[in-house]
Scaffold this active site. Structure first.
Site, PDB file in Angstrom:
ATOM      1  CB  CYS A 171       7.714  -0.501 -21.286  1.00 56.95           C
ATOM      2  SG  CYS A 171       8.023  -2.210 -21.081  1.00 56.95           S
ATOM      3  CB  CYS A 174       6.407  -5.344 -23.416  1.00 58.97           C
ATOM      4  SG  CYS A 174       6.745  -5.476 -21.777  1.00 58.97           S
ATOM      5  CB  SER A 175       3.288  -1.750 -23.624  1.00 58.30           C
ATOM      6  OG  SER A 175       2.742  -2.997 -23.625  1.00 58.30           O
ATOM      7  CB  CYS A 176       5.734  -2.137 -18.092  1.00 59.40           C
ATOM      8  SG  CYS A 176       6.041  -3.967 -18.273  1.00 59.40           S
TER       9      CYS A 176
END
Lengths: 220, 207
Positions: B111, B114-116
């Site tokens: 990702c 972000c941090s999906c």
């Protein structure tokens, strides 16, 4: 936004350092920071895209020096203040000065398991609207550079790829990040040749697949 | 107590942590007092992600796909529904897609924005997955990143990197290791590492 979060293809951040037998949390406060963000989000005062934008809307020097949960806490504080749910003074002291306005329901402890297991689906009824780009369509990404939230990474602006999956009709993050959850668009997986994005840094034949909404795309 | 250098560093780290501890404790008290969060919900959320949900869930999905062709077909067709039949669903995995590695194509997930990460099947992401080195480089130089994880792909295997820019969440189904014919799903689960389901590792390899 062209902010510090838009990391794809940037250089200079060094090697990936994986921690052996990494714990889920690295300090007790991280447990509470995660839980506060999940629980406060479930109270419905902001969308997931508003929380993403609150995190990326951060001075780059801070973003790159803060730990992950520090970025989350900063964003949580800002979202509470912007919505009049808390003041800076209350946050600094932990002492409530004004009660919450009426009509806000917290996530109850006995509902956590059900709410987390149900999740928050983002697909919507297209109401007869067909996707503009069938599988196999060659599309070019638009050169969009809004100050607000967008899920089109800068490395694939103005690039040509192929629609390889039609995921469905999903909530549009750009407007969801402004608080409007009612707008949705067709969502595609678009596959690019890695060399079209990253030149000869990439290996011939490798590909990059990015999920992109219809308003990010034109037919090539 | 000796006041050597290591001791000084420890004290310094500790005071940094204390700043965040104080800040988060103040926030918790404020939001509980305001009624925006229920303290019992905080405890339940921590328990869920620290004890109940983690990469062993994903390993069950992979082992089932390796041993049950009907399940593998269902997983390919509609991963969200197939994974839910094993009891894994919900927040951070509302819309799942399974990516099957083959000798021709290795899949890897990042990702960049972000941090999906697919929480119901892998739990919360490790720090490196959320870090700038991985987010910046996995997309543009996946082979160099794989080398840092000790992975070298056979010649002829192409890489497809999936950037999780939407609410779709990706689970890599690694190739079943050779020499495991006749193994039960339970035995096979032990070979499925977290990294092999992100695409930064191969099944059967440590860690």
């Amino acid at each position: 936004m062209n902010g510090p979060q838009d990391a794809g293809g940037r250089m200079g951040f060094g090697p990936v350092e994986a921690e052996v037998d990494e714990p889920v949390f690295h300090a007790p406060w991280e447990r509470r920071a995660l839980a506060l963000n999940v629980a406060a989000g479930a109270a419905g005062q902001w969308t997931i895209d508003q929380s993403r934008h609150a995190r990326e809307d951060c001075p780059p020097a801070d973003y790159y020096s803060f730990s992950y949960y520090q970025i989350w806490m900063r964003a949580l504080e800002n979202m509470l203040v912007e919505r009049g749910l808390a003041t800076r003074d209350e946050i600094a002291t932990g002492q409530m000065q004004q009660p919450l306005r009426a009509g806000i329901t917290p996530l109850a402890g006995d509902r956590v398991a059900d709410v987390l297991a149900a999740g928050f689906p983002y697909d919507r009824d297209p109401k007869g609207q067909a996707p503009a780009y069938p599988l196999g369509t060659r599309v070019r990404t638009r050169n969009l550079q809004p100050r607000g939230h967008i899920r089109l990474p800068s490395y694939c602006r103005g690039k040509v790829g192929e629609v390889t999956t039609i995921h469905g009709y999903h909530v549009f993050p750009d407007t969801s990040a402004e608080g409007d959850k009612s707008i949705a668009h067709w969502l595609y997986a678009v596959t690019f040749q890695a060399r079209d994005l990253f030149g000869d840094r990439a290996a011939e034949g490798d590909t990059v697949c990015v999920d992109l909404w219809e308003p990010y795309l034109d037919a090539e | 107590m000796p006041h050597d250098h290591a001791d000084h560093d420890h004290t310094h780290d500790h005071s940094d942590l204390d700043d965040m501890t104080a800040r988060v404790m103040a926030m918790e008290k404020l939001l509980v007092d305001k009624g925006l969060v229920d303290p019992a919900a905080l405890d339940a959320i921590v328990e869920t992600y620290e004890e109940k949900i983690g990469p062993r869930n994903g390993a069950k999905v992979v082992a089932r796909a390796w041993t049950d062709p009907d399940f593998a077909a269902a997983l390919k067709d509609d991963a969200t529904t197939a994974i839910a039949t094993l009891g894994f669903s919900g927040r951070g995995g509302e819309h799942m897609m399974a990516l099957f590695n083959t000798p021709d194509q290795h899949n890897m997930v990042v990702c960049t924005l972000c941090s999906c990460y697919p929480w119901p099947v892998l739990g919360l992401p490790p720090v490196w997955y959320k870090s700038m080195p991985y987010r910046s480089r996995a997309i543009s130089e996946p082979r160099a990143v794989l080398a840092e994880f000790g992975v070298t792909l056979p010649e002829g295997t192409k890489i497809r990197v999936w950037d999780s820019t939407s609410e779709l969440r990706y689970l890599v189904i690694p190739m079943r290791p050779e020499g495991t014919e006749g193994w039960t799903a339970e035995q096979l689960e032990t070979l499925v590492t977290r990294d092999s389901m992100i695409g930064t590792g191969l099944a059967g390899a440590r860690p």
